[in-house]
Each structure stands twice: as structure tokens, then as C-alpha cells.
Design an enzyme around this catalytic site. Structure first.
Site, mmCIF file in Angstrom:
data_model
loop_
_atom_site.group_PDB
_atom_site.id
_atom_site.type_symbol
_atom_site.label_atom_id
_atom_site.label_comp_id
_atom_site.label_asym_id
_atom_site.label_seq_id
_atom_site.Cartn_x
_atom_site.Cartn_y
_atom_site.Cartn_z
ATOM 1 N N GLU A 177 0.811 -1.223 0.000
ATOM 2 C CA GLU A 177 0.000 0.000 0.000
ATOM 3 C C GLU A 177 0.843 1.271 0.000
ATOM 4 O O GLU A 177 1.241 1.760 1.059
ATOM 5 C CB GLU A 177 -0.957 0.013 1.205
ATOM 6 C CG GLU A 177 -1.828 1.273 1.238
ATOM 7 C CD GLU A 177 -2.818 1.325 2.394
ATOM 8 O OE1 GLU A 177 -2.799 0.428 3.254
ATOM 9 O OE2 GLU A 177 -3.606 2.274 2.435
ATOM 10 N N LYS A 219 -2.467 -1.976 -3.182
ATOM 11 C CA LYS A 219 -3.514 -1.100 -2.620
ATOM 12 C C LYS A 219 -3.097 0.355 -2.815
ATOM 13 O O LYS A 219 -2.407 0.931 -1.972
ATOM 14 C CB LYS A 219 -3.731 -1.420 -1.137
ATOM 15 C CG LYS A 219 -4.745 -0.507 -0.448
ATOM 16 C CD LYS A 219 -5.221 -1.091 0.863
ATOM 17 C CE LYS A 219 -6.067 -0.093 1.631
ATOM 18 N NZ LYS A 219 -6.760 -0.690 2.774
HETATM 19 P P1 13P Z 1 -9.334 4.387 4.033
HETATM 20 O O1 13P Z 1 -10.164 3.675 2.987
HETATM 21 O O2 13P Z 1 -10.151 4.998 5.123
HETATM 22 O O3 13P Z 1 -8.324 5.302 3.420
HETATM 23 O O4 13P Z 1 -8.526 3.252 4.788
HETATM 24 C C1 13P Z 1 -7.887 2.292 4.036
HETATM 25 C C2 13P Z 1 -6.657 1.877 4.696
HETATM 26 O O5 13P Z 1 -6.497 0.731 5.027
HETATM 27 C C3 13P Z 1 -5.611 2.871 4.935
HETATM 28 O O6 13P Z 1 -4.438 2.208 5.296
#
Ligand code: 13P
Length: 340
Positions: A177, A219
Site C-alpha cells: 500500500e 492497494k
Molecule cells: P481508508 O479507505 O479509510 O483510506 O482506509 C484504508 C486503509 O487501510 C488505509 O491504510
């Protein structure tokens, strides 16, 4: 674990019509969310809230996996069943956030690097024993005057790749991510540029760290206008630029891409995902892994009261269902209002 097994898990995580619930808010973040509904962040309240989400009947039709926080993977439901088993009994994969949060990056004002590599191998093996099937590590990249710097992008990409390699070594699918933050008044083009530079570096590092792409899930943020920019790009433009950016950066060997919502409202996040799936087919599944955009109205309906359990679950199921439809490009306004 063999690469084929990691690939099987990754494919389950991005199964058609389904996405991932990010319920891995760290202590500070869940405190902030609870504060918005005037609920104190106690261990019991966090347990009750997450139990409400996980026991929602029918959610398994739209939710393939849930990202848990360290505390939650060790908690039990009211009847003593570990919450992670509440999920597996419904066919939902339990995952775990393994990073230790973003800290200031030395020598780079306004930028951060995610920590948590020390002792990670040992922590991963414990999480695997506890039944986790996948992991998550979030890096943040800020847009600003002269930002992001190459230094910040490279440092974060390197850490993401080390995490991903260790995760696969432990038999766990890494959710990689790199979040380019929505904060600021930048244009959608600036977001495109920062996202492209970040993703290119991330895949460069994943290659060098011998990560098997078939056993990963990406992600990313969507390519959007800055939150305080005067003009906000609509879903059509967001879909076009996000898909263009991903096609230029993400190898087709990656089974799926699950977006974070990053501060977008529930309906906007769903509409953007829907627009992307309408302009497919794509080389990878395009799905969701929202935190706020799956939980905001559920949190609001729950308000910390046991008597609001059903209302909270209905709100959560509705969002999950809307995003499930967006996976096929079949989300509509009528659907949103009809079931609301
Ligand atoms: P949000 O969809 O609220 O941005 O959270 C996703 C997430 O896992 C952030 O690390």
C-alpha cells in the site's frame, strides 16, 4: 509456501464482486473515529464495534477479507469464539496490518517513512500461527511544494519491498500500500505524476527484492484532485487517469488492485470504482479495500449503543453491496437510494 498457493490466496482476495474491509485502524486512528460519534475508545468498545461489522449477515457475499489490527486478531466475540474465526467460518479471509506506522523521515521536512521492519519475521510467523492469510503495510507519500522527493519515494518503496519479501517468506500474501495522500490543493495531474513516480519505484524495488508478483495485491490511491482544490475531477476523469496510470506501472502478473478510500466520501469512492470497472476489461481485478468508505455510515448508525447493532449492520451491508456492484460497473443512483 509455493508461489501457486500465494497466488490462490491473492485471487480469493480479489474474487469477482468482492472486496476487502480495512478494519485495521491503529489506536490513534480508531480513537479519532470514535470521537466523531462521542464514544470512548476502550478495548471493549473496539471489540464490540468490530464484532458488529464481522457478524453482519450476508456481508460475506461482498467481502473477501478483513484487515485486522494486532489487538483484534487476539480478541474474542461474545460467545468466546475468536473474532478471526468468526470471519473464517463465513469464508472471509483474515489479514493483519504489520507496519508500525509512518514516522517523520529524517532530513525531509513534511515527509514520512513507515517503520516496522525490525523483528518483522518473528511477528509474521506468529500471525500465521494465529490464522492470518495476508498482511498489509501502508506507506504515505505527501504532495506539496517540491514534494514528494525522490528520497521519500525510494525509502518507502524499499521498505515496502522488504516487507513484501518477508511476508511471502512467511507464506502470507502482502498487500502493498503506497498511499499518495489526498491532502492539499493540488490538481489531478499532480496526483497522477506523484502516483506514477511512486508506483514505478515500488515495482522496481519489488523486482529487486525477488517478490513474486502473482502472490501480491496492490492497494493504491485513486488518481484524484487534492481535497482542498477548487475544482474536483469527476468520476469519468478519475477513472480514465487512474486506469491510465495503473496500466503504465503495474505488471499484468499482479492479480488485483484494491483501492483505499483515503478521505473520499462513501458514495464518491463507490462511484469512482464503478466508473473504472465500466471501462474494462483490465489486466487485473479492480476492487476496493476501504476503511472509512465502508464504515462511515455504519459507525454513525451504531453510535456505540448495543441497541443500534442492527442499524449499524444494515448500513455496513448496504455499503458492501454497493461496492460489490461497482466491481462489475453496475452501481447506480437508484440502487444507492432504493436500498438506503
Ligand atoms: P481508508 O479507505 O479509510 O483510506 O482506509 C484504508 C486503509 O487501510 C488505509 O491504510
Amino acid at each position: 509456501m509455493a508461489a501457486t498457493e500465494l497466488n490462490e490466496i491473492a485471487k480469493q482476495m480479489v474474487a469477482p464482486g468482492k472486496g476487502i474491509l480495512a478494519a485495521d485502524e491503529s489506536d490513534g486512528t480508531i480513537q479519532k473515529r470514535f470521537k466523531s460519534i462521542n464514544v470512548e475508545s476502550t478495548e471493549e468498545n473496539r471489540r464490540a464495534y468490530r464484532q458488529m461489522l464481522f457478524t453482519t449477515q450476508g456481508a460475506e457475499e461482498f467481502v473477501s477479507g478483513v484487515i485486522l489490527f494486532d489487538e483484534t486478531i487476539r480478541q474474542n466475540g461474545d460467545d468466546g469464539t475468536p473474532l478471526r474465526e468468526v470471519l473464517t467460518k463465513k469464508g472471509i479471509l483474515p489479514g493483519i496490518k504489520v507496519d508500525k506506522g509512518a514516522k517523520d523521515l529524517a532530513g525531509a521536512p513534511g515527509e514520512q517513512v513507515t517503520e516496522g521492519l525490525d523483528g518483522l519475521r518473528e511477528r509474521l510467523s506468529e500471525y500465521r500461527e494465529l490464522g492470518a492469510k495476508f498482511t498489509k503495510w501502508r506507506a504515505v507519500i505527501a504532495i506539496g511544494e517540491g514534494l514528494p522527493s525522490r528520497y521519500c519515494i525510494e525509502t518507502n518503496a524499499h521498505a515496502l519491498a522488504r516487507y513484501a519479501a518477508l511476508s511471502q517468506d512467511a507464506g502470507l500474501v502482502p498487500i502493498v500500500e503506497p498511499e499518495v495522500l489526498i491532502d492539499g490543493s493540488h490538481s489531478i495531474e499532480q496526483c497522477y505524476e506523484a502516483t506514477e513516480a511512486t508506483l514505478k519505484e515500488v515495482y522496481h524495488q519489488l523486482f529487486h527484492h525477488r517478490v513474486v508478483l502473482e502472490g501480491t495485491v496492490l492497494k493504491p490511491n485513486m488518481v484524484v484532485s487534492g481535497k482542498s482544490a477548487g475544482k474536483q475531477a469527476g468520476s469519468e476523469q478519475v477513472a480514465e487517469l487512474t486506469v491510465k496510470c495503473l496500466r503504465n506501472c503495474v505488471p499484468a502478473a499482479v492479480p488485483g488492485i484494491v483501492f483505499l478510500s483515503g478521505g473520499l466520501s462513501e458514495e464518491v469512492a463507490t462511484a469512482h470504482l464503478n466508473a473504472m470497472n465500466q471501462i474494462g476489461p483490465h489486466p487485473w481485478e479492480l476492487s476496493f479495500s476501504y476503511g472509512r468508505a465502508l464504515q462511515a455510515s455504519a459507525l454513525e448508525a451504531w453510535k456505540g449503543e448495543a441497541s443500534n447493532l442492527q442499524a449499524g449492520q444494515e448500513a455496513f451491508l448496504h455499503r458492501a453491496k454497493m461496492n460489490g456492484a461497482a466491481r462489475f460497473g453496475k452501481y447506480s443512483d437508484e440502487m444507492e437510494r432504493g436500498a438506503a
